[in-house]
Design a protein around this motif. Structure first.
Motif, PDB file in Angstrom:
ATOM      1  N   ARG A  69      19.243  51.293  43.295  1.00 53.12           N
ATOM      2  CA  ARG A  69      18.652  52.469  43.934  1.00 53.12           C
ATOM      3  C   ARG A  69      19.737  53.528  44.128  1.00 53.12           C
ATOM      4  O   ARG A  69      20.896  53.195  44.336  1.00 53.12           O
ATOM      5  CB  ARG A  69      18.036  52.082  45.275  1.00 53.12           C
ATOM      6  CG  ARG A  69      16.805  51.177  45.130  1.00 53.12           C
ATOM      7  CD  ARG A  69      16.128  50.955  46.457  1.00 53.12           C
ATOM      8  NE  ARG A  69      16.972  50.161  47.348  1.00 53.12           N
ATOM      9  CZ  ARG A  69      16.784  50.082  48.675  1.00 53.12           C
ATOM     10  NH1 ARG A  69      15.830  50.773  49.251  1.00 53.12           N
ATOM     11  NH2 ARG A  69      17.569  49.324  49.411  1.00 53.12           N
ATOM     12  N   TYR A  70      19.338  54.775  44.088  1.00 50.79           N
ATOM     13  CA  TYR A  70      20.353  55.822  44.066  1.00 50.79           C
ATOM     14  C   TYR A  70      19.999  57.080  44.856  1.00 50.79           C
ATOM     15  O   TYR A  70      20.842  57.935  45.082  1.00 50.79           O
ATOM     16  CB  TYR A  70      20.621  56.249  42.619  1.00 50.79           C
ATOM     17  CG  TYR A  70      19.393  56.772  41.901  1.00 50.79           C
ATOM     18  CD1 TYR A  70      19.020  58.115  41.971  1.00 50.79           C
ATOM     19  CD2 TYR A  70      18.585  55.918  41.159  1.00 50.79           C
ATOM     20  CE1 TYR A  70      17.897  58.592  41.322  1.00 50.79           C
ATOM     21  CE2 TYR A  70      17.454  56.376  40.505  1.00 50.79           C
ATOM     22  CZ  TYR A  70      17.109  57.710  40.593  1.00 50.79           C
ATOM     23  OH  TYR A  70      15.990  58.172  39.958  1.00 50.79           O
ATOM     24  N   LYS A  71      18.773  57.221  45.337  1.00 49.28           N
ATOM     25  CA  LYS A  71      18.326  58.505  45.887  1.00 49.28           C
ATOM     26  C   LYS A  71      19.056  58.896  47.163  1.00 49.28           C
ATOM     27  O   LYS A  71      19.380  60.068  47.381  1.00 49.28           O
ATOM     28  CB  LYS A  71      16.821  58.459  46.122  1.00 49.28           C
ATOM     29  CG  LYS A  71      16.018  58.439  44.829  1.00 49.28           C
ATOM     30  CD  LYS A  71      14.518  58.519  45.079  1.00 49.28           C
ATOM     31  CE  LYS A  71      13.748  58.574  43.757  1.00 49.28           C
ATOM     32  NZ  LYS A  71      12.281  58.644  43.958  1.00 49.28           N
ATOM     33  N   LEU A  72      19.332  57.940  48.028  1.00 52.32           N
ATOM     34  CA  LEU A  72      20.016  58.269  49.288  1.00 52.32           C
ATOM     35  C   LEU A  72      21.461  58.687  49.038  1.00 52.32           C
ATOM     36  O   LEU A  72      21.976  59.587  49.703  1.00 52.32           O
ATOM     37  CB  LEU A  72      19.944  57.076  50.246  1.00 52.32           C
ATOM     38  CG  LEU A  72      18.537  56.689  50.716  1.00 52.32           C
ATOM     39  CD1 LEU A  72      18.588  55.458  51.623  1.00 52.32           C
ATOM     40  CD2 LEU A  72      17.889  57.858  51.463  1.00 52.32           C
ATOM     41  N   ASN A  73      22.136  58.032  48.108  1.00 49.73           N
ATOM     42  CA  ASN A  73      23.499  58.435  47.753  1.00 49.73           C
ATOM     43  C   ASN A  73      23.513  59.814  47.105  1.00 49.73           C
ATOM     44  O   ASN A  73      24.419  60.616  47.344  1.00 49.73           O
ATOM     45  CB  ASN A  73      24.119  57.414  46.799  1.00 49.73           C
ATOM     46  CG  ASN A  73      24.807  56.273  47.528  1.00 49.73           C
ATOM     47  OD1 ASN A  73      25.933  56.400  47.998  1.00 49.73           O
ATOM     48  ND2 ASN A  73      24.098  55.154  47.649  1.00 49.73           N
ATOM     49  N   LYS A  74      22.482  60.092  46.305  1.00 49.34           N
ATOM     50  CA  LYS A  74      22.375  61.414  45.677  1.00 49.34           C
ATOM     51  C   LYS A  74      22.177  62.491  46.739  1.00 49.34           C
ATOM     52  O   LYS A  74      22.785  63.572  46.678  1.00 49.34           O
ATOM     53  CB  LYS A  74      21.192  61.405  44.704  1.00 49.34           C
ATOM     54  CG  LYS A  74      21.011  62.691  43.932  1.00 49.34           C
ATOM     55  CD  LYS A  74      19.845  62.575  42.958  1.00 49.34           C
ATOM     56  CE  LYS A  74      19.643  63.877  42.194  1.00 49.34           C
ATOM     57  NZ  LYS A  74      18.493  63.784  41.261  1.00 49.34           N
ATOM     58  N   LYS A  75      21.367  62.176  47.738  1.00 46.38           N
ATOM     59  CA  LYS A  75      21.138  63.115  48.838  1.00 46.38           C
ATOM     60  C   LYS A  75      22.423  63.359  49.624  1.00 46.38           C
ATOM     61  O   LYS A  75      22.732  64.496  50.016  1.00 46.38           O
ATOM     62  CB  LYS A  75      20.045  62.560  49.747  1.00 46.38           C
ATOM     63  CG  LYS A  75      19.650  63.473  50.896  1.00 46.38           C
ATOM     64  CD  LYS A  75      18.547  62.821  51.739  1.00 46.38           C
ATOM     65  CE  LYS A  75      18.169  63.716  52.914  1.00 46.38           C
ATOM     66  NZ  LYS A  75      17.135  63.063  53.775  1.00 46.38           N
ATOM     67  N   TYR A  76      23.198  62.302  49.827  1.00 46.92           N
ATOM     68  CA  TYR A  76      24.462  62.416  50.559  1.00 46.92           C
ATOM     69  C   TYR A  76      25.452  63.299  49.792  1.00 46.92           C
ATOM     70  O   TYR A  76      26.081  64.200  50.374  1.00 46.92           O
ATOM     71  CB  TYR A  76      25.054  61.031  50.793  1.00 46.92           C
ATOM     72  CG  TYR A  76      26.496  61.037  51.222  1.00 46.92           C
ATOM     73  CD1 TYR A  76      26.874  61.564  52.457  1.00 46.92           C
ATOM     74  CD2 TYR A  76      27.497  60.536  50.392  1.00 46.92           C
ATOM     75  CE1 TYR A  76      28.206  61.585  52.849  1.00 46.92           C
ATOM     76  CE2 TYR A  76      28.831  60.543  50.777  1.00 46.92           C
ATOM     77  CZ  TYR A  76      29.178  61.073  52.001  1.00 46.92           C
ATOM     78  OH  TYR A  76      30.489  61.105  52.401  1.00 46.92           O
ATOM     79  N   LEU A  77      25.609  63.075  48.493  1.00 44.32           N
ATOM     80  CA  LEU A  77      26.537  63.874  47.685  1.00 44.32           C
ATOM     81  C   LEU A  77      26.140  65.347  47.673  1.00 44.32           C
ATOM     82  O   LEU A  77      26.987  66.242  47.707  1.00 44.32           O
ATOM     83  CB  LEU A  77      26.590  63.333  46.258  1.00 44.32           C
ATOM     84  CG  LEU A  77      27.210  61.941  46.095  1.00 44.32           C
ATOM     85  CD1 LEU A  77      27.072  61.446  44.664  1.00 44.32           C
ATOM     86  CD2 LEU A  77      28.668  61.950  46.519  1.00 44.32           C
ATOM     87  N   LYS A  78      24.830  65.598  47.650  1.00 48.79           N
ATOM     88  CA  LYS A  78      24.349  66.982  47.673  1.00 48.79           C
ATOM     89  C   LYS A  78      24.700  67.651  48.996  1.00 48.79           C
ATOM     90  O   LYS A  78      25.150  68.812  49.033  1.00 48.79           O
ATOM     91  CB  LYS A  78      22.839  66.997  47.450  1.00 48.79           C
ATOM     92  CG  LYS A  78      22.249  68.396  47.346  1.00 48.79           C
ATOM     93  CD  LYS A  78      20.746  68.326  47.069  1.00 48.79           C
ATOM     94  CE  LYS A  78      20.153  69.736  46.971  1.00 48.79           C
ATOM     95  NZ  LYS A  78      18.686  69.692  46.706  1.00 48.79           N
ATOM     96  N   SER A  79      24.528  66.921  50.106  1.00 49.81           N
ATOM     97  CA  SER A  79      24.844  67.496  51.422  1.00 49.81           C
ATOM     98  C   SER A  79      26.350  67.729  51.576  1.00 49.81           C
ATOM     99  O   SER A  79      26.765  68.689  52.223  1.00 49.81           O
ATOM    100  CB  SER A  79      24.331  66.583  52.539  1.00 49.81           C
ATOM    101  OG  SER A  79      24.989  65.326  52.516  1.00 49.81           O
ATOM    102  N   VAL A  80      27.185  66.853  50.968  1.00 51.55           N
ATOM    103  CA  VAL A  80      28.635  67.042  51.019  1.00 51.55           C
ATOM    104  C   VAL A  80      29.021  68.330  50.300  1.00 51.55           C
ATOM    105  O   VAL A  80      29.845  69.117  50.784  1.00 51.55           O
ATOM    106  CB  VAL A  80      29.364  65.835  50.385  1.00 51.55           C
ATOM    107  CG1 VAL A  80      30.855  66.149  50.181  1.00 51.55           C
ATOM    108  CG2 VAL A  80      29.229  64.606  51.272  1.00 51.55           C
ATOM    109  N   THR A  81      28.407  68.580  49.159  1.00 50.74           N
ATOM    110  CA  THR A  81      28.683  69.809  48.409  1.00 50.74           C
ATOM    111  C   THR A  81      28.312  71.043  49.221  1.00 50.74           C
ATOM    112  O   THR A  81      29.061  72.019  49.280  1.00 50.74           O
ATOM    113  CB  THR A  81      27.900  69.797  47.088  1.00 50.74           C
ATOM    114  OG1 THR A  81      28.237  68.630  46.346  1.00 50.74           O
ATOM    115  CG2 THR A  81      28.222  71.027  46.257  1.00 50.74           C
TER     116      THR A  81
END
Length: 1413
Positions: A62-74
Motif C-alpha cells: 500500500r502506498y497512498k498514505l506515504n504519497k500523501k505525506y510526501l506531498k505535504s512535505v513538499t
C-alpha cells in the motif's frame, strides 16, 4: 529443494533475447536506469557484485498514505512559515509510518507463499534497495516510442507488475516455477511490458555495453533463476552473496585489502591488527571499515546461491576492489580480477562443527583448493605497496601525516594447517551493507566522468546536471538528522572516492570548451569534500591532508566560486585538527588575509577562525598574529587613519551606535564599505534573507572571528577590539543583544561575544566551579559570604545584564522546536548565566532561588512544543506524538533544544556546587562554635561537644547522636532549594533523548542529587580547617595563582606563557616539599593543594598532545610536562589518596609522550609503598611499561625502577608473586631488545661497571636490581631464568672488584642471595654449595671484614651523620650521586652505599644461619 517460486525469494532475470542478466550498479536518483547485459554466460557470467543482479519478489504494498505525506512535505518546504502545513506534515507522518509498518508485516506474513501467474508483485533490487518503477512522464533513452523504467525507493502503483507466462504452455492461476520464462506487465499501464531495447545505451552511459530495460507494448521474455529461498534461521547463517568479515582471533586482526574496483590495487591482501582494549569500548565491537568486507561466491558461479556449507568450494571477493582472493603459483596471497581462474577457489573448514551450515561468528580455517595450502597469519610486518617519498618523510610535511597507525601483518599460504589460524566469520550489519552499496553505487559515474575527460569528451548541460545531482545526493547522504554520520563519511575513504574527486578536480578547467560545466561540477565536488570533513573524525582529516597543498593553489580560481569553496573545504579540514593547525605558518595566514582583502568573502573569515582555537585550545600566537594582520595593519575606516598602517582600509564591516556617527541615538548601524554608507542593523538583517545573503553572512562570520580571537581570555585581542580600535564596544553589543527586532541567531552571537569580551576575562576569578574544601578558621562565620567584584570591569555592566536576564528568562519558560534561532539564543543566555554564577556575580541564596524557577522550567522537556500557538482538537494527536516520540529523536530542531538544555544542566551543576558549599560552610560554623564553646571552661558544655573527641562511641551516646542528626537535618532543610520542583522526573525524562551528552549529564546530576548526604559526609572528612599562618598563606597564594594556571592549562603556550606557567608549577612543587628537604613531603600542603583541585589542573595540562615531529613548536610544552610530572610526583610522595587517584589515570599516563624520565619517576611514586596499587596493576600495564623500556633503553633507566616498585612493596618487605610473573613474562618476550646490557660478555660488562656517570651503568644496575627482586620469594621458574644470566663466579668477580663502589655491588649481592643462596631448589642444586671452598668467596669475606672496620670507625666519629645516612637508601643513579657534587658529598654518598651494602651482607649471613638451623 522445491522449484516453486515464492514470495521473498531472491531471483535473477535473464533476457532470452540478448542473453544477459538484468542489472544496475548505480544508486543516485539521476542514474536510476536499469540495464541488461549482452552475451553473458547463464551460469558463470562476470558479475562485479552478486547483489547488482539480484531482486527480491515482494507482495504489492500500500502506498497512498506515504504519497500523501510526501506531498505535504513538499508543500511545507515551499511555505516554511505556515504552521498549519507543519501540523499537517506531522499528522501525515504518523499515518505514513503506520502504513510502512503494515507493509513490512504483510511481507513477512506472505513470505513463503507460492507465486501464481497473474499475481501482482513488486521487484526490490538488493543492491540499491529500490523498487523497479515504470515512468509515465520520462521516455526511454534508446527507444523514444517506449517509456523509461527506473529504480525508485518509494512504493507506488508504478512499481507493481503482473507476472505472466511467456508461452501458452502455462496460464493465469498456474504456479510460477524456477527456470520459467516470464513476461512482466505493468499494473499501472495495462498492456505494456518490461522490454529490452535492441540498441545499446549511449557511450556517455556507464552501461554503454548494455541494452536498456524499458516499457513497451512489445513483450520481452525473461528466464527467472532463483538465487536463494529464505528459510528459518537463515539470518544466523552465512548465505552466498552476504557481506562478511574474516577476523583472525589469535592475532586480533582483520583480513583486508585497499583499493577501488575498476582501478589499481592500493594495498594487497594483509592483516590489520585491531586489538581489543577493555578501556576503549569501540574495539569491543566489530570494525565498520569497508576494507574488511568480503563476499562469498560459489564455484558454480554468481547465479548459484543459498546457505554456505562447510568445505563447499567457493570464491572470496573483496567488496571494495571487487577482486577475487587467490594464491598465485608462487604461494603469494593476492587479488585477481579473473573470475575463471581456478586458483581463486577456497574451502572453509570448521574448527567446531555442529551442522553442515556455517553459522555467523563460527571459527574456520581457510584452505586453498588447488595448492592444498592454508591461509596463515605471519608475525612479520606487511610491506606497504606505496613507499613514502622523501618529501613525505619530512617532519613538517602535510603528506607525512599518517591517518592510520594500526599494525599490519602479512597473510601467507603454508602447507601445514596451524591450530591457531582460526578466523571468526563475522556478519556485516544490514545498515552497514546498505550504506556501503549506496556509496559504491555513486562511484561509476565519477569514474566515467574522469575517464571521459581524459579521452577529451566535452560535457553538455544534461550530463553536467546528472553529475552535480549525484554529487549533491552523496553530500546529503552523509548527513543524518542534521549530523554527519562517521560510518557514511569513512566510505569516502574506504572506496577512495576522496582520491577520485581530487583526480576530478585536477582536470584543467580554465579555457576548456566546457569550462562552465566543469565549474559547476568542481563546486559541488568541493561541497562533497566539505561534508566528508564535517564532524570530528581525525582519520578523515588526516587522510585528505596530503592534498592540502593542491587545495591551497585552488584559492585563486574565481570562476563559479571554485576558490571560495576550496577555502571553505580547507577550513573544515583544519578545524580542530591540531596536527594540521600546527603546520600552518604565518606565511599561510598572510596569504589568507590577502585573499580576504582581495575577495571580501566570509569563507576566508572562517579559515582564520579555525586557526585561533583548536579543539577548545586557544592558539595565542595565531590569535595575536591574525589580530595584527587583519585589524591593525590597515586603516579602520576612511575617517579613522592609523599612522602605522600600510595605506589600505581593513576588510571589516563597521558597526557603531547612531550617536557616534550622527545618526539616531541608541540605534546600531552597519557599514560594508569602510564607513562611506551606514545602514540600520535591523534593516540590514531584515533585508538579508538570512543564510542566502553574502553580506549578512560576512557580518555573522566576522563576529564569530572576533570571538575566536578573544577566546581563552586573550587580553591583547580583547583590548584591540573593544578599546584601541573600538570595533565592538559594550554599549553596542548589549544594544544588539536586547534588540528584539534583530534575528535571534544574530542576538545569540552578540550574547556569545559579551561572554568572551566582557565576562570571561582574566580579571574575573571563578568561585563556584569547584567545591570548597579548605577553610580559614578565623574567617568562618554565620554570615553568608559576599564576594567583592567591584574591581572587575564586568561589575559595571552586571546590573544591566541582571535585569535583562531576569526579563528574558521570565518570558522564555519553555522551548518551541520550530524556533531554532530562539533556542540558540536561550542557549547563549544560559551560558551567560553560567559564567556570571561561576565568577560570583550571582553569589547570594536569593539570587540562586530567582534563577532556579525559569531554569527548571526550561529543563522540563514536557513543557516543550513543536510549533508556536499550537491549539485546537485537530493538533492534539500531533502534540501527543511530539511529547511521546518526536522530541526525543535526532533532528535539527531537537539539536537546538538539546544544546540549550545541556547548557541549563551545566548551570544546574553550578547550583549543586553552590548548595554543597553552603552546607559545608554551615557545617564548619557548627564545628567552630562547638569547638569554641568546648574550649572555654566558664561556659556550659556544648550539645555536640562529645563529637570532638576520637574516642566518641556512637552506641553509648544515643542522645548526642540523635542531636547531631537533628542538627544535620536542619542544615539540609535550610539549604533545600528543590522542594517544589520535580527534579527527579525532569532528569529522568532528559535521559530519554537520543543524544549521548544529554544522557550522561542528566544521569550525573541525578546521581549528585541523591548523593548530597553521602558526599557531604565524605568530603567533610577530606576538608581542612586551617589554623596556622603558614597554611592560611598557602591558601591565599593558591587563590591568586590557580586562576592563571587553569587559563594556561588549556592553551597552546607561547614563550611568555610558558615562562609564566613554569614559574607557577615551580612554586607549587616547593609548596609540597619541606623547606630544605626536597625528598621529604609536606603532607599538610599536599592536602591543601589536593583540596584546591591542583591534581585535576595538572591532569588537564597533560591532556594536551605533543606532536613529536614538531619539537621546535612544542619545546615549551615539553618543559611544562616535565614540571607537571614533578609536581604530581611531589603531591604523590607518601600520599595514599593521590596515589589511588593517579592510578585510576594510569592508562592515560602510560601513553603520554614528551618527558619519559619524569613520567617514570611519577609512576614509580604511585606504586612505592602502596600494596593496593601494586595489586591492581594489570598484565597489559606491565607490557606497556616493558615496551617503554625497549623504546628508551638506557636513556630512561627509571622505568626499570618503576617495575621494581611494582614487583615488591619495600616498606612492607612484600614481594608480589603475581607481578613478578608479569614482569618475567614480558622480560623474556622483549629480552633481545632490553637485556642487551647484561647479555654482553664479562669483559664488556666490567667496562660498563667501572665507567663513571654512565647512563649505561645506571641501566645495568637497575636491570640487575629488578631481576634480583623478581627472584625474591623462592620462585623456581624465575630462579632458573636468572641463573642463565649470571653465574656465581660472575657475581663474585663483581663483588671483589675494587673499582666498583659498594653501592653498585648491592644489586649483585642481592642477585646472589635470591637466585643462588635463598632458593626454592636449595643451595646444592643451585650450585652455591661449593662456595665455602671457593677462594674468591674468602677473598670477598676478607674485603667485607675491612669494610666493617671502616664503617665502625666512621660511625664512632660521625654518629649524627650516620643517623641521616640511615634515613634513606642510596640513590640508584650514579649520574645523580656525583654530577655537580663536591668531594665531601661524594664521600658521604659513598659511605651511605657502603653502610647499606654491609646491612645487606648481614641479611645474607642471617639467611645462611637460618638454613643451617
Amino acid at each position: 529443494m522445491d522449484d516453486t517460486l515464492c514470495i521473498g525469494d531472491i531471483v535473477c532475470l535473464y533476457s532470452e533475447e540478448i542473453n544477459g542478466f538484468v542489472l544496475s550498479f548505480q544508486t543516485s536518483s539521476v542514474h536510476s536506469e536499469i540495464a541488461v547485459a549482452r552475451g553473458q554466460d547463464r551460469v558463470r557470467p562476470q558479475i562485479p557484485d552478486q547483489q547488482v543482479i539480484a531482486f527480491e519478489i515482494c507482495v504489492a504494498n500500500r502506498y497512498k498514505l506515504n504519497k500523501k505525506y510526501l506531498k505535504s512535505v513538499t508543500q511545507s518546504n515551499d511555505d516554511p512559515d505556515n504552521i498549519a502545513l507543519k501540523n499537517n506534515v506531522s499528522q501525515n507522518k504518523i499515518t505514513a509510518d503506520l502504513e510502512s509498518e503494515d507493509n513490512a508485516l504483510e511481507q513477512k506474513r506472505q513470505q513463503g507463499r507460492k507465486v501464481l501467474y497473474g499475481q501482482v508483485i513488486q521487484l526490490r533490487h538488493l543492491f540499491s534497495d529500490k523498487y523497479v518503477h515504470v515512468s509515465t512522464t520520462k521516455t526511454s533513452n534508446t527507444e523514444s516510442n517506449n517509456m523509461a523504467v527506473e529504480l525508485r525507493s518509494e512504493n507506488a502503483k508504478h512499481c507493481q507488475f503482473r507476472i505472466m507466462p511467456r508461452y501458452k504452455v502455462k496460464s493465469e492461476g498456474d504456479v510460477v516455477q524456477v527456470d520459467d520464462q516470464i513476461v512482466l506487465e505493468s499494473f499501472k499501464s495495462s498492456g505494456q511490458y518490461l522490454h529490452v531495447s535492441r540498441s545499446p545505451l549511449p557511450k556517455t552511459s556507464v552501461y554503454s555495453h548494455c541494452c536498456e530495460l524499458n516499457l513497451s507494448v512489445v513483450q520481452s521474455g525473461f528466464t527467472i533463476y532463483r538465487k536463494h529461498k529464505p528459510g528459518q534461521d537463515d539470518d544466523k547463517k552465512i548465505k552466498v552473496s552476504d557481506m562478511l568479515r574474516f577476523y583472525h582471533k589469535e592475532m586480533e586482526a582483520y583480513l583486508v585489502a585497499e583499493g577501488l574496483f575498476d582501478d589499481e590495487i592500493v594495498e594487497d591482501v594483509h592483516l590489520r591488527v585491531r586489538t581489543v582494549d577493555q578501556n576503549n569500548p569501540k574495539t569491543l565491537f566489530p570494525s565498520s571499515s569497508a576494507v574488511t568486507y568480503w563476499q562469498i561466491e560459489l564455484q558454480e558461479g554468481p547465479i548459484a546461491g543459498g546457505v554456505l556449507k562447510w568445505e563447499q568450494q567457493c570464491k572470496i571477493i573483496h567488496m571494495c576492489t571487487r577482486k577475487y582472493l587467490m594464491v598465485d603459483t608462487h604461494g603469494k596471497v593476492t587479488l585477481t580480477v579473473n573470475h575463471l581462474n581456478p586458483r581463486t577457489v577456497f574451502r572453509l573448514h570448521a574448527v567446531i562443527r555442529d551442522s553442515d551450515d556455517i553459522p555467523f561468528e563460527s571459527y574456520c580455517r581457510i584452505e586453498h583448493v588447488v595448492s592444498g595450502f592454508w591461509l596463515h597469519a605471519d608475525a612479520a610486518d606487511h610491506k606497504s605497496s606505496n613507499q613514502p617519498s622523501i618529501e613525505d618523510e619530512k617532519s613538517d610535511s602535510m603528506s607525512g601525516l599518517k591517518y592510520s597507525t594500526a599494525q599490519v601483518k602479512q597473510i601467507v599460504a603454508i602447507k601445514e594447517k596451524q591450530y591457531d589460524d582460526a578466523f571468526t566469520v563475522q556478519s556485516v550489519d544490514g545498515s552497514l551493507c546498505n550504506i556501503f552499496n549506496y556509496m559504491a553505487g555513486m562511484v561509476p559515474c565519477i569514474q566515467k566522468l574522469v575517464n571521459d575527460k581524459k579521452d577529451g569528451l566535452v560535457l553538455n548541460a544534461k550530463s553536467t546536471h546528472e553529475v552535480t545531482m549525484a554529487l549533491h545526493e552523496m553530500r546529503e547522504f552523509m548527513i543524518v538528522n542534521s549530523e554527519p554520520s562517521k560510518n557514511r563519511q569513512k566510505l569516502m575513504r574506504n572506496l577512495r572516492i576522496v582520491d577520485l574527486l581530487v583526480h576530478l578536480l585536477r582536470i584543467p578547467c580554465r579555457g576548456a570548451p566546457d569550462q562552465m560545466h566543469l565549474t559547476k561540477i568542481f563546486v559541488e565536488a568541493y561541497a562533497v569534500l566539505y561534508t566528508y570533513l564535517m564532524g570530528d573524525s581525525r582519520k578523515n582529516e588526516l587522510y585528505i591532508a596530503k592534498y592540502i597543498d593542491f587545495f591551497l593553489t585552488q584559492f585563486e580560481y574565481k570562476e563559479g566560486k571554485i576558490g571560495l569553496n576550496a577555502a571553505h573545504m580547507v577550513m573544515e579540514l583544519i578545524r580542530d585538527n591540531r596536527k594540521i593547525v600546527d603546520r600552518i605558518s604565518h606565511q599561510h595566514i598572510d596569504k589568507f588575509v590577502e585573499r580576504l582583502r582581495n575577495d571580501k568573502n566570509y569563507r576566508y573569515l572562517d579559515l582564520l577562525s579555525v586557526l585561533c582555537v583548536c579543539d577548545g585550545v586557544s592558539i595565542a600566537d595565531n590569535q595575536k598574529y591574525i589580530t595584527e594582520a587583519w585589524l591593525m595593519r590597515g586603516n579602520k575606516s576612511l575617517d579613522h587613519v592609523n599612522v602605522t598602517a600600510v595605506g589600505h582600509v581593513n576588510c571589516v564591516y563597521l558597526t557603531d551606535l547612531g550617536q557616534k556617527i550622527g545618526k539616531k541615538e541608541g540605534v546600531v548601524y552597519v557599514s560594508t564599505n569602510g564607513g562611506r554608507l551606514w545602514k540600520e542593523l535591523q534593516e540590514f538583517a531584515k533585508n538579508s534573507q538570512g543564510e542566502t545573503n553574502e553580506e549578512y553572512l560576512f557580518l555573522e562570520h566576522q563576529l564569530e572571528l572576533f570571538r575566536m580571537l578573544c577566546h581563552g581570555q586573550n587580553e591583547f585581542s580583547v583590548k584591540v577590539i573593544t578599546t584601541e580600535l573600538d570595533y565592538l564596544t559594550w554599549d553596542e553589543a548589549f544594544s544588539c543583544l536586547s534588540d528584539t527586532n534583530l534575528p535571534d541567531r544574530l542576538r545569540a552571537q552578540y550574547c556569545d561575544l559579551i561572554i568572551t569580551l566582557f565576562v570571561d576575562i582574566g580579571s574575573n576569578i571563578s568561585v563556584v566551579d569547584r567545591v570548597c574544601l579548605s577553610y580559614n578558621y578565623d574567617k568562618i562565620s554565620n554570615d553568608e559570604a559576599r564576594i567583592d567584584q567591584s574591581d572587575s570591569p564586568t561589575y559595571r555592566y552586571f546590573p544591566q545584564l541582571r535585569d535583562w536576564i531576569a526579563n528574558f528568562l521570565g518570558t522564555n519558560g519553555d522551548m518551541t522546536a520550530s524556533e531554532i534561532g530562539n533556542n540558540m539564543l536561550v542557549q547563549q543566555v544560559l551560558r551567560l548565566v553560567y559564567y556570571l554564577v561561576m565568577y560570583g556575580f550571582y553569589n547570594q541564596t536569593d539570587d540562586i532561588r530567582k534563577l532556579l524557577s525559569p531554569l527548571i522550567s526550561l529543563l522540563d522537556g514536557r513543557n516543550d512544543k513543536p510549533y508556536p500557538n499550537i491549539k485546537g482538537q485537530e493538533v492534539k494527536e500531533v502534540l501527543k506524538y511530539f511529547h511521546e516520540v518526536t522530541r526525543y529523536q535526532k533532528s535539527p530542531e531537537t539539536k537546538a533544544i538539546v544544546d540549550a538544555k545541556l547548557q541549563a544542566l551545566d548551570v544546574l551543576n553550578l547550583f549543586f556546587n553552590f548548595i554543597f558549599n553552603l552546607r559545608m560552610e554551615k557545617l564548619m560554623v557548627l564545628f567552630k562554635n562547638t569547638h569554641d564553646q568546648a574550649s572555654k571552661p566558664n561556659m556550659s558544655p556544648p550539645e555536640l561537644g562529645l563529637l570532638l573527641f576520637e574516642t566518641f562511641d556512637i552506641e553509648n551516646n544515643y542522645s548526642v547522636s540523635k542531636s547531631a542528626s537533628r542538627v544535620l537535618n536542619n542544615i539540609f532543610d535550610e539549604t533545600e532549594f528543590f522542594r517544589n520542583y520535580e527534579v527527579t522526573q525532569i532528569l529522568l525524562d532528559l535521559s530519554h533523548y537520543d543524544y549521548d551528552g544529554m544522557i550522561c549529564k542528566s544521569m550525573h546530576l541525578l546521581n549528585r542529587f541523591y548523593s548530597f548526604h553521602h558526599k557531604l559526609f565524605s568530603q567533610a572528612i577530606q576538608a581542612q580547617v586551617l589554623i596556622t599562618d603558614a597554611s592560611v598563606d598557602i591558601m591565599k597564594r593558591l587563590s591568586v595563582i590557580l586562576p592563571t594556571l587553569r587559563r594556561l592549562a588549556t592553551a597552546k603556550l607561547n614563550d611568555e606563557q610558558t615562562k609564566e606557567l613554569d614559574k607557577i608549577l615551580e612554586e607549587l612543587i616547593k609548596m609540597c616539599q619541606l623547606k630544605g628537604e626536597d625528598n621529604e613531603s609536606h603532607q599538610m600542603n599536599q592536602k591543601i593543594l589536593y583540596n584546591h583541585g591542583v591534581l585535576e589542573d595538572a591532569l588537564t595540562i597533560l591532556s594536551q598532545a605533543i606532536d613529536i615531529k614538531l619539537l621546535d613548536q612544542y619545546g615549551g610544552l615539553k618543559k611544562i610536562f616535565q614540571k607537571t610530572f614533578i609536581l604530581l610526583q611531589s603531591m604523590t610522595l607518601n600520599n595514599k589518596v593521590v596515589q589511588r587517584r593517579l592510578f585510576d589515570r594510569l592508562e592515560m599516563l602510560l601513553y603520554k609522550e614528551g618527558a619519559p624520565a619524569e613520567l617514570a619517576d611519577l609512576l614509580t611514586e604511585i606504586f612505592t609503598g602502596n600494596s593496593n596499587t601494586c595489586m591492581k596493576i594489570q598484565s597489559h600495564h606491565v607490557q606497556k611499561i616493558v615496551s617503554l623500556i625497549s623504546k628508551h633503553k638506557s636513556a630512561v633507566p627509571q622505568f626499570l625502577n618503576l617495575l621494581n616498585a611494582v614487583v615488591k612493596v619495600e616498606e612492607l618487605d612484600l614481594p608480589l608473586k603475581r607481578n613478578q610473573g608479569f614482569v618475567m613474562t614480558y622480560f623474556m618476550q622483549y629480552r633481545s631488545e632490553i637485556a642487551y646490557i647484561i647479555d654482553q660478555d664479562e669483559k664488556d660488562r666490567e667496562q660498563v661497571l667501572v665507567s663513571k656517570n654512565s647512563k649505561e651503568l645506571d641501566y645495568m644496575i637497575a636491570m640487575v636490581d629488578l631481576l634480583a627482586t623478581c627472584a625474591e620469594g623462592e620462585n623456581r621458574f624465575i630462579e632458573s631464568i636468572c641463573q642463565t644470566i649470571f653465574k656465581i663466579s660472575d657475581l663474585i668477580g663483581v663483588l671483589n672488584n675494587k673499582l666498583v663502589c659498594d653501592n653498585l655491588k648491592k644489586p649483585f649481592l642481592r642477585f646472589l642471595l635470591w637466585v643462588y643462596m635463598n632458593t626454592a631448589s636449595g643451595m646444592i642444586e643451585s650450585g652455591a654449595g661449593d662456595l665455602p671452598h671457593d677462594a674468591k668467596m674468602w677473598e670477598f669475606l676478607n674485603s667485607i671484614t675491612q669494610k666493617l672496620k671502616e664503617v665502625k670507625l666512621f660511625v664512632e666519629n660521625n654518629k649524627e651523620k650516620t643517623k641521616q645516612l640511615l634515613k634513606g637508601p642510596p640513590t640508584k643513579s650514579t649520574h645523580e650521586s656525583t654530577e655537580g657534587s663536591d668531594q665531601g658529598k661524594i664521600e658521604t654518598e659513598r659511605m651511605r652505599g657502603t653502610i647499606h651494602y654491609i646491612f645487606l651482607f648481614i641479611l645474607v649471613i642471617k639467611v645462611k644461619l637460618k638454613q643451617r638451623e
